[in-house]
Motif scaffolding. Sequence first.
Motif, PDB file in Angstrom:
ATOM      1  N   LEU A 245       7.946  19.936   2.081  1.00 41.07           N
ATOM      2  CA  LEU A 245       7.880  19.279   0.989  1.00 41.07           C
ATOM      3  C   LEU A 245       7.305  17.608   1.374  1.00 41.07           C
ATOM      4  CD1 LEU A 245       8.704  17.732  -1.603  1.00 41.07           C
ATOM      5  CD2 LEU A 245      11.172  17.542  -1.151  1.00 41.07           C
ATOM      6  N   SER A 246       8.170  17.129   3.068  1.00 41.12           N
ATOM      7  CA  SER A 246       8.022  16.110   3.687  1.00 41.12           C
ATOM      8  C   SER A 246       6.753  16.061   4.419  1.00 41.12           C
ATOM      9  CB  SER A 246       8.597  15.830   5.024  1.00 41.12           C
ATOM     10  OG  SER A 246       8.756  15.451   6.377  1.00 41.12           O
ATOM     11  N   LYS A 247       5.809  17.455   4.980  1.00 42.67           N
ATOM     12  CA  LYS A 247       4.504  17.113   4.878  1.00 42.67           C
ATOM     13  C   LYS A 247       3.658  16.919   3.658  1.00 42.67           C
ATOM     14  CE  LYS A 247       5.075  20.600   8.547  1.00 42.67           C
ATOM     15  NZ  LYS A 247       4.390  21.696   9.349  1.00 42.67           N
ATOM     16  N   ARG A 248       4.250  17.006   2.697  1.00 41.15           N
ATOM     17  CA  ARG A 248       2.995  16.874   1.418  1.00 41.15           C
ATOM     18  C   ARG A 248       3.477  15.597   0.768  1.00 41.15           C
ATOM     19  NH1 ARG A 248      -1.534  18.022  -1.245  1.00 41.15           N
ATOM     20  NH2 ARG A 248      -0.853  17.232  -3.142  1.00 41.15           N
ATOM     21  N   ARG A 249       4.178  14.520   1.375  1.00 39.19           N
ATOM     22  CA  ARG A 249       4.714  13.517   0.852  1.00 39.19           C
ATOM     23  C   ARG A 249       4.154  12.668   1.787  1.00 39.19           C
ATOM     24  NH1 ARG A 249      11.092  13.976  -0.933  1.00 39.19           N
ATOM     25  NH2 ARG A 249      11.044  14.319  -2.615  1.00 39.19           N
ATOM     26  N   THR A 250       3.838  13.387   3.264  1.00 39.72           N
ATOM     27  CA  THR A 250       3.017  12.410   3.909  1.00 39.72           C
ATOM     28  C   THR A 250       1.278  12.545   3.553  1.00 39.72           C
ATOM     29  OG1 THR A 250       5.335  13.234   5.931  1.00 39.72           O
ATOM     30  CG2 THR A 250       3.020  11.931   6.410  1.00 39.72           C
ATOM     31  N   ILE A 251       1.604  13.801   3.725  1.00 39.86           N
ATOM     32  CA  ILE A 251       0.058  13.673   3.045  1.00 39.86           C
ATOM     33  C   ILE A 251      -0.703  12.991   2.048  1.00 39.86           C
ATOM     34  CG2 ILE A 251      -2.161  15.642   2.117  1.00 39.86           C
ATOM     35  CD1 ILE A 251      -0.257  17.201   3.851  1.00 39.86           C
ATOM     36  N   ASP A 252      -0.144  13.081   1.087  1.00 41.94           N
ATOM     37  CA  ASP A 252       0.266  11.938  -0.086  1.00 41.94           C
ATOM     38  C   ASP A 252       0.217  10.718   0.057  1.00 41.94           C
ATOM     39  OD1 ASP A 252      -0.410  14.822  -1.397  1.00 41.94           O
ATOM     40  OD2 ASP A 252       1.906  14.455  -2.471  1.00 41.94           O
ATOM     41  N   ASN A 253       1.353   9.928   0.502  1.00 44.52           N
ATOM     42  CA  ASN A 253       0.604   8.968   1.617  1.00 44.52           C
ATOM     43  C   ASN A 253      -0.010   8.679   1.502  1.00 44.52           C
ATOM     44  OD1 ASN A 253       3.142   8.286  -0.100  1.00 44.52           O
ATOM     45  ND2 ASN A 253       4.288   8.253   1.821  1.00 44.52           N
ATOM     46  N   LEU A 254      -0.986   9.412   2.000  1.00 50.40           N
ATOM     47  CA  LEU A 254      -1.731   8.729   3.568  1.00 50.40           C
ATOM     48  C   LEU A 254      -3.116   9.431   2.687  1.00 50.40           C
ATOM     49  CD1 LEU A 254      -1.684  10.922   6.757  1.00 50.40           C
ATOM     50  CD2 LEU A 254      -1.353   8.457   6.384  1.00 50.40           C
ATOM     51  N   LEU A 255      -3.217  10.178   1.998  1.00 47.07           N
ATOM     52  CA  LEU A 255      -4.518  10.159   0.528  1.00 47.07           C
ATOM     53  C   LEU A 255      -4.054   8.889  -0.644  1.00 47.07           C
ATOM     54  CD1 LEU A 255      -4.919  14.315  -0.206  1.00 47.07           C
ATOM     55  CD2 LEU A 255      -5.705  12.724   1.380  1.00 47.07           C
ATOM     56  N   GLU A 256      -3.624   8.548  -0.976  1.00 40.91           N
ATOM     57  CA  GLU A 256      -2.713   7.043  -1.551  1.00 40.91           C
ATOM     58  C   GLU A 256      -3.869   6.037  -0.635  1.00 40.91           C
ATOM     59  OE1 GLU A 256      -2.069   4.825  -5.101  1.00 40.91           O
ATOM     60  OE2 GLU A 256      -2.607   7.143  -4.796  1.00 40.91           O
ATOM     61  N   GLU A 257      -3.063   5.865  -0.243  1.00 39.63           N
ATOM     62  CA  GLU A 257      -3.402   4.586   1.212  1.00 39.63           C
ATOM     63  C   GLU A 257      -5.105   4.815   1.660  1.00 39.63           C
ATOM     64  OE1 GLU A 257      -2.635   2.446   5.482  1.00 39.63           O
ATOM     65  OE2 GLU A 257      -1.533   4.105   5.096  1.00 39.63           O
ATOM     66  N   ARG A 258      -5.791   5.676   1.681  1.00 34.32           N
ATOM     67  CA  ARG A 258      -7.181   5.468   1.510  1.00 34.32           C
ATOM     68  C   ARG A 258      -8.022   5.638   0.355  1.00 34.32           C
ATOM     69  NH1 ARG A 258      -9.540  11.389   4.210  1.00 34.32           N
ATOM     70  NH2 ARG A 258      -7.935  10.878   5.728  1.00 34.32           N
ATOM     71  N   ARG A 259      -7.269   5.921  -0.983  1.00 34.68           N
ATOM     72  CA  ARG A 259      -8.074   5.998  -2.092  1.00 34.68           C
ATOM     73  C   ARG A 259      -8.154   4.175  -2.021  1.00 34.68           C
ATOM     74  NH1 ARG A 259      -6.264   4.851  -6.816  1.00 34.68           N
ATOM     75  NH2 ARG A 259      -3.893   4.774  -6.116  1.00 34.68           N
ATOM     76  N   LEU A 260      -6.637   3.460  -2.113  1.00 38.06           N
ATOM     77  CA  LEU A 260      -6.894   2.003  -2.087  1.00 38.06           C
ATOM     78  C   LEU A 260      -7.393   1.081  -1.259  1.00 38.06           C
ATOM     79  CD1 LEU A 260      -2.686   1.658  -2.679  1.00 38.06           C
ATOM     80  CD2 LEU A 260      -4.055   1.491  -3.907  1.00 38.06           C
ATOM     81  N   GLN A 261      -7.770   1.610  -0.166  1.00 35.13           N
ATOM     82  CA  GLN A 261      -8.422   1.201   0.742  1.00 35.13           C
ATOM     83  C   GLN A 261      -9.975   1.210   0.617  1.00 35.13           C
ATOM     84  OE1 GLN A 261      -7.572   3.231   4.445  1.00 35.13           O
ATOM     85  NE2 GLN A 261      -6.153   1.072   5.603  1.00 35.13           N
ATOM     86  N   ARG A 262     -10.265   1.833  -0.009  1.00 31.43           N
ATOM     87  CA  ARG A 262     -11.907   2.526  -0.946  1.00 31.43           C
ATOM     88  C   ARG A 262     -11.780   1.478  -1.804  1.00 31.43           C
ATOM     89  NH1 ARG A 262     -11.889   8.161  -1.093  1.00 31.43           N
ATOM     90  NH2 ARG A 262     -11.438   9.101   0.975  1.00 31.43           N
ATOM     91  N   GLN A 263     -10.622   1.744  -2.717  1.00 33.94           N
ATOM     92  CA  GLN A 263     -11.209   0.633  -3.634  1.00 33.94           C
ATOM     93  C   GLN A 263     -11.259  -0.763  -3.439  1.00 33.94           C
ATOM     94  OE1 GLN A 263      -7.444   1.121  -6.354  1.00 33.94           O
ATOM     95  NE2 GLN A 263      -8.898   3.077  -7.256  1.00 33.94           N
ATOM     96  N   LEU A 264     -10.654  -1.621  -2.171  1.00 33.41           N
ATOM     97  CA  LEU A 264     -10.617  -2.878  -1.342  1.00 33.41           C
ATOM     98  C   LEU A 264     -11.384  -3.202  -1.251  1.00 33.41           C
ATOM     99  CD1 LEU A 264      -7.125  -3.400   0.073  1.00 33.41           C
ATOM    100  CD2 LEU A 264      -8.364  -4.733  -1.988  1.00 33.41           C
ATOM    101  N   ALA A 265     -12.817  -2.222  -0.220  1.00 32.61           N
ATOM    102  CA  ALA A 265     -13.723  -1.906   0.342  1.00 32.61           C
ATOM    103  C   ALA A 265     -14.805  -1.868  -0.935  1.00 32.61           C
ATOM    104  CB  ALA A 265     -14.072  -1.068   0.783  1.00 32.61           C
ATOM    105  N   ASP A 266     -14.792  -1.778  -1.812  1.00 27.18           N
ATOM    106  CA  ASP A 266     -16.072  -1.769  -3.349  1.00 27.18           C
ATOM    107  C   ASP A 266     -15.665  -2.552  -4.439  1.00 27.18           C
ATOM    108  OD1 ASP A 266     -16.973   0.553  -2.191  1.00 27.18           O
ATOM    109  OD2 ASP A 266     -15.497   1.989  -3.641  1.00 27.18           O
TER     110      ASP A 266
END
Length: 60
Positions: A34-55
């Motif tokens: 569960l801890s690993k999954r939350r970490t992965i989810d947070n990283l994916l969310e951060e990457r998605r938000l960075q793409r939105q800012l770049a676009d």
Amino acid sequence: MSTGKEQLEVEDDLVESDDDGTEAPVVEVAKTNLSKRRTIDNLLEERRLQRQLADYDFDL
């Protein structure tokens, strides 16, 4: 068919105890997963938000 006069053998060594320690590692693995999954989810969310800012078009 049983007539009820026969002696049945009972094996007492097959009784399971509650304190055999098999449940503790399963709980630890679940917490770790569960801890690993939350970490992965947070990283994916951060990457998605960075793409939105770049676009995002800042020159409105």
